[in-house]
Motif scaffolding. Structure first.
Motif, PDB file in Angstrom:
ATOM      1  N   LEU A  17      21.792 -52.207  50.328  1.00  0.00           N
ATOM      2  CA  LEU A  17      21.107 -51.582  51.957  1.00  0.00           C
ATOM      3  C   LEU A  17      21.324 -49.865  52.372  1.00  0.00           C
ATOM      4  CD1 LEU A  17      21.414 -54.980  54.119  1.00  0.00           C
ATOM      5  CD2 LEU A  17      19.262 -53.884  52.655  1.00  0.00           C
ATOM      6  N   GLU A  18      22.848 -49.862  52.164  1.00  0.00           N
ATOM      7  CA  GLU A  18      22.510 -48.277  52.153  1.00  0.00           C
ATOM      8  C   GLU A  18      22.532 -47.644  51.147  1.00  0.00           C
ATOM      9  OE1 GLU A  18      27.112 -48.603  51.616  1.00  0.00           O
ATOM     10  OE2 GLU A  18      27.400 -49.660  53.604  1.00  0.00           O
ATOM     11  N   ALA A  82      18.911 -60.447  38.966  1.00  0.00           N
ATOM     12  CA  ALA A  82      18.061 -61.244  40.034  1.00  0.00           C
ATOM     13  C   ALA A  82      17.871 -61.134  41.993  1.00  0.00           C
ATOM     14  CB  ALA A  82      17.818 -62.514  39.804  1.00  0.00           C
ATOM     15  N   PRO A  83      18.469 -59.892  42.044  1.00  0.00           N
ATOM     16  CA  PRO A  83      19.262 -60.018  43.386  1.00  0.00           C
ATOM     17  C   PRO A  83      18.555 -60.745  44.878  1.00  0.00           C
ATOM     18  CG  PRO A  83      18.798 -57.618  41.951  1.00  0.00           C
ATOM     19  CD  PRO A  83      17.934 -58.745  41.355  1.00  0.00           C
ATOM     20  N   SER A  84      19.420 -61.072  45.256  1.00  0.00           N
ATOM     21  CA  SER A  84      18.490 -61.871  46.190  1.00  0.00           C
ATOM     22  C   SER A  84      18.191 -61.138  47.501  1.00  0.00           C
ATOM     23  CB  SER A  84      19.993 -62.690  46.599  1.00  0.00           C
ATOM     24  OG  SER A  84      20.743 -62.436  47.145  1.00  0.00           O
ATOM     25  N   TRP A  85      18.258 -60.092  47.412  1.00  0.00           N
ATOM     26  CA  TRP A  85      18.493 -58.332  48.453  1.00  0.00           C
ATOM     27  C   TRP A  85      16.819 -58.639  48.186  1.00  0.00           C
ATOM     28  CZ3 TRP A  85      23.073 -58.659  46.131  1.00  0.00           C
ATOM     29  CH2 TRP A  85      22.787 -58.021  44.446  1.00  0.00           C
ATOM     30  N   ASN A  86      16.308 -58.608  46.955  1.00  0.00           N
ATOM     31  CA  ASN A  86      14.898 -58.690  46.289  1.00  0.00           C
ATOM     32  C   ASN A  86      13.734 -59.001  46.597  1.00  0.00           C
ATOM     33  OD1 ASN A  86      15.684 -56.077  45.206  1.00  0.00           O
ATOM     34  ND2 ASN A  86      15.093 -56.022  43.263  1.00  0.00           N
ATOM     35  N   THR A  87      12.686 -59.025  46.466  1.00  0.00           N
ATOM     36  CA  THR A  87      11.465 -59.982  46.583  1.00  0.00           C
ATOM     37  C   THR A  87      11.157 -59.948  45.976  1.00  0.00           C
ATOM     38  OG1 THR A  87      10.052 -58.099  46.246  1.00  0.00           O
ATOM     39  CG2 THR A  87      10.758 -58.297  48.597  1.00  0.00           C
TER      40      THR A  87
END
Length: 279
Positions: A17-18, A82-87
């Motif tokens: 996010l940063e 497979a990042p959880s913060w990605n769509t």
């Protein structure tokens, strides 16, 4: 271990996010410098552009270093694949925890072609003072010389070769999950998914190998970006980096909007089903 893993995942997401926030901040910086070309001397303007592009490459290198550090801590590298913060859209397009370095070249080619079209369509209005290097990024990449294109093409081929080597490594690692000891332990255990020290050790080794590959892939991404920027003029490099940042941020927003539409469609489908039952 579960709590520790969760904390690491939260740290990884904060780092992401940063990074996204920093990319957003760099966009107006790039636009402002691209718009200042007419007010500054070419020499002064080029110096400012070089300083900013070097800063942006440095941002990317720092981000890659933070990712590498977080990936190696507590063996939590799989979060990046497979990042959880990605769509879901972003994860469907992901390669080794990020974008393919070869996609940078496709961006150069796309901009070169599209900006050439812009220049043609703007040819007649040029009498009204059209400036091909204007604040929106301009048509600087349409000015790529034959020598620049040749260098970019040669580099493109080399990077594709590096990508293929790394893809083979991750493919081999993925196949290991169906090999000894993981497969045999899964077959022999009485209860599916019960804790097993041998499996834990094997999966820890996989996480460590994935962390090394992520670091290798990020290094290739940073090096590729830096080498492309070296080939381009300061103006072209700023134009290219601006386009890349806008593309990255836009893909995240487009993925978010598509997710929202899918959820709305699911709700509508459930409402339709309930309506049919009432009838």
């Amino acid at each position: 271990m579960g709590s520790s893993s969760k904390n690491i995942e939260q740290a990884q997401e904060r780092c992401y996010l940063e990074w996204m926030s920093l990319q957003s901040q760099r966009i107006p910086d790039l636009k402002q410098l691209l718009a200042q070309r007419q007010s500054d001397s070419d020499k002064d303007h080029d110096k400012k552009l070089r300083e900013l592009t070097e800063m942006i490459i440095g941002d990317f290198k720092d981000y890659a270093g933070k990712r590498s550090n977080l990936a190696h801590r507590h063996r939590c590298s799989s979060n990046y694949y497979a990042p959880s913060w990605n769509t879901p859209l972003e994860n469907a397009l992901i390669w080794m925890g990020g974008c393919r370095p070869s996609s940078f070249f496709r961006l150069v080619y796309a901009l070169c072609g599209s900006q050439t079209e812009i220049r043609v369509t703007q040819f007649l209005p040029n009498i009204d003072g059209y400036d091909s290097s204007g604040g929106g990024g301009g048509a600087s990449l349409s000015d790529l010389s034959a020598e620049q294109l040749a260098k970019i093409n040669v580099l493109h081929v080399k990077i594709i070769d590096e990508e293929e080597k790394m893809t083979k490594k991750i493919s081999s690692l993925q196949e290991d999950a169906a090999d000894i000891p993981i497969a045999t332990v899964a077959y022999e255990m009485e209860h599916v998914g019960e804790h097993n020290m041998v499996v834990d050790q094997a999966l820890d080794k996989q996480e460590e190998a994935m962390a090394r590959l992520l670091t290798e892939a990020d290094t290739l991404r940073v090096d590729t970006l830096a080498k492309i920027v070296e080939i381009l003029s300061p103006l072209q490099a700023a134009d290219f980096l601006l386009a890349g940042k806008k593309l990255h941020l836009s893909m995240h927003e487009w993925g978010t909007m598509r997710d929202r539409r899918r959820r709305d469609c699911m709700v509508d489908a459930e409402a339709d089903a309930r309506g049919e039952e009432v009838k």
